[in-house]
Scaffold this active site. Sequence first.
Site, PDB file in Angstrom:
ATOM      1  N   LYS A 173       0.841  -1.205   0.000  1.00 46.75           N
ATOM      2  CA  LYS A 173       0.000   0.000   0.000  1.00 46.75           C
ATOM      3  C   LYS A 173       0.879   1.258   0.000  1.00 46.75           C
ATOM      4  O   LYS A 173       0.564   2.253  -0.659  1.00 46.75           O
ATOM      5  CB  LYS A 173      -0.934  -0.022   1.221  1.00 46.75           C
ATOM      6  CG  LYS A 173      -2.040  -1.067   1.093  1.00 46.75           C
ATOM      7  CD  LYS A 173      -2.780  -1.323   2.407  1.00 46.75           C
ATOM      8  CE  LYS A 173      -3.742  -2.509   2.251  1.00 46.75           C
ATOM      9  NZ  LYS A 173      -4.411  -2.885   3.508  1.00 46.75           N
ATOM     10  N   GLN A 207      -4.531  -1.791   9.919  1.00 46.71           N
ATOM     11  CA  GLN A 207      -4.412  -3.088   9.231  1.00 46.71           C
ATOM     12  C   GLN A 207      -4.955  -4.218  10.117  1.00 46.71           C
ATOM     13  O   GLN A 207      -4.556  -4.349  11.259  1.00 46.71           O
ATOM     14  CB  GLN A 207      -2.936  -3.337   8.863  1.00 46.71           C
ATOM     15  CG  GLN A 207      -2.685  -4.593   8.072  1.00 46.71           C
ATOM     16  CD  GLN A 207      -3.280  -4.543   6.654  1.00 46.71           C
ATOM     17  OE1 GLN A 207      -3.197  -3.534   5.962  1.00 46.71           O
ATOM     18  NE2 GLN A 207      -3.900  -5.638   6.237  1.00 46.71           N
ATOM     19  N   ASP A 219     -11.009   2.740   4.493  1.00 52.40           N
ATOM     20  CA  ASP A 219     -11.311   1.310   4.335  1.00 52.40           C
ATOM     21  C   ASP A 219     -12.821   1.086   4.211  1.00 52.40           C
ATOM     22  O   ASP A 219     -13.258   0.002   3.813  1.00 52.40           O
ATOM     23  CB  ASP A 219     -10.803   0.522   5.554  1.00 52.40           C
ATOM     24  CG  ASP A 219      -9.511  -0.242   5.255  1.00 52.40           C
ATOM     25  OD1 ASP A 219      -9.237  -0.495   4.073  1.00 52.40           O
ATOM     26  OD2 ASP A 219      -8.798  -0.589   6.216  1.00 52.40           O
TER      27      ASP A 219
END
Length: 290
Positions: free
Chosen positions: A52, A96, A119
């Site tokens: 990412k 994460q 997200d």
Amino acid sequence: MQLLDGKSCSQQIRQEIAEQVDQIKSSGGRAPHLVAVLIGNDGASQNYVAMKTRDCDEVGFNSSVIHMNNATTEQKLLDTIAELNADSDIDGFIVQLPLPQHINESKVILAIDPKKDVDGFCPENVGNMNLGLPTFISATPNGIMELLRRYDIKTEGKHCVVLGRSNIVGTPMAILLSRNTKPGNATVTIAHSRTKGLKELCLTADILIVAIGKTGFVTADMVKKGTVVIDVGQTRVSDTTRKSGFPNVGDVDFENVKNKCSYITYVTGGVGPMTRASLLQNTLKAYQRK
Ligand code: NAP
């Protein structure tokens, strides 16, 4: 059979984003800034965060990683999230997953400012998605919708079977495909570990989306001729014959299923790069909304 090439599609998306970032910078603006919070030393999570960050570099975003050790307390993580929420130089951030067992995932997700939740996991963003309002859509289902859109795959009136009902993949995927949009307007069945007659159900699918995390679960006898198969699964397995040592294996028995499909994704270069491209799109959107 045609391979749905998420790698080249995501490359196109990154190119489009990079052009927009160039324009922002040339008119004196600062680059969008994405932060990833990583807890512990899980190899797969470290790998995803590194990819990412690389993506951010490629499109000209600023990016930072906050790496906390595995023993970090829930409160320390919540304090860090509060700081990120308040920092006006940060447009979006992700925590994460998975988190260590002693940290409550729901509490963490609820602590994230929905305006920075790139997200798309916060209740407010999930609710907006359900209502078809502008929002951040969870990166994986959004990436799959983009793949279907860019390959112009007809979904209207089709029967779509989604295997898996997680909050971040299966459930939003089913909602997006059933909405009155393009792609969309599919008739969707969502299946899970308690579903009976799974093989027969899969055989009725025009589009089969598999997100269960069980390697090679979908076999050729579960797929009718001409089906579009999207394999979301990626399970890290140990294999010393492979360069990485830990290749990802999908939920679909690709070699035997591929010849029955009209379109199919492969675990490498399929859904994964599209998920990462969606995260970039959401970050740019967060920046533009400010
Ligand atoms: P998850 O939260 O573990 O959910 C798995 C789902 O699969 C659950 O709904 C479960 O049913 C269902 N399931 C498990 N075994 C089944 C069976 N035998 N038959 C039918 N359904 C079954 O997983 P997730 O987070 O959605 O992830 C799924 C997979 O996608 C994993 O391999 C993950 O690594 C991968 N993934 C890939 C990407 C990407 O970018 N490529 C992104 C996210 C996830 P119950 O609800 O009944 O337990």
